[in-house]
Design a protein around this motif. Structure first.
Motif: not given
Length: 137
Positions: A121-137
């Motif tokens: 929602p902001s005016d800046e870039i957002t960075e998130v360390l995101w972990v998914i289990s099990p892998p989907t990509y």
């Protein structure tokens, strides 16, 4: 589109980019050795932090969301779990019918089968360390 192609072939998305002779037991992944995937809508990208997910139970990603971009709606996917840690910026995370405003240092954890979506929602870039289990990509 590539994710659909990989699914049709019965492989993971990352398998489309791996060379057949690359080692599969890497302990260390150096900066920029993973793969970046840019989403065609929403001005967002994810960087796959592992090159090879063979035998792995988790898939760590670095997600970057441009200002006012996000998932453009809610979605759910098969029986896994997701964890995230906001490294910078701000993220509105919706899980079910509730929206949480997360800032740098905040974390989240939920089952992937629940409807979820996100937006910067902001005016800046957002960075998130995101972990998914099990892998989907």
């Amino acid at each position: 589109m590539l994710k659909r192609i990989a699914s049709a072939l019965g492989i993971r998305l990352v398998d489309l980019f791996l060379a057949a002779d690359e080692p599969t037991d890497e302990l260390v992944i150096r900066r920029n050795e993973g793969f970046e995937i840019e989403y065609p809508r929403g001005d967002a990208s994810i960087f796959l932090l592992l090159k090879n997910l063979e035998g792995k139970n988790m898939e760590p990603l670095l997600a970057k969301f441009s200002p006012k971009s996000g998932s453009e709606g809610l979605y759910a996917h098969g029986g896994g779990q997701e964890f995230g840690y906001v490294l910078s910026g701000e993220l509105d995370l919706t899980v079910g019918e509730r929206t949480y405003n997360l800032k740098k240092g905040d974390a989240f954890y939920f089952n992937s089968t629940r409807l979820h979506g996100y937006m910067n929602p902001s005016d800046e870039i957002t960075e998130v360390l995101w972990v998914i289990s099990p892998p989907t990509y």
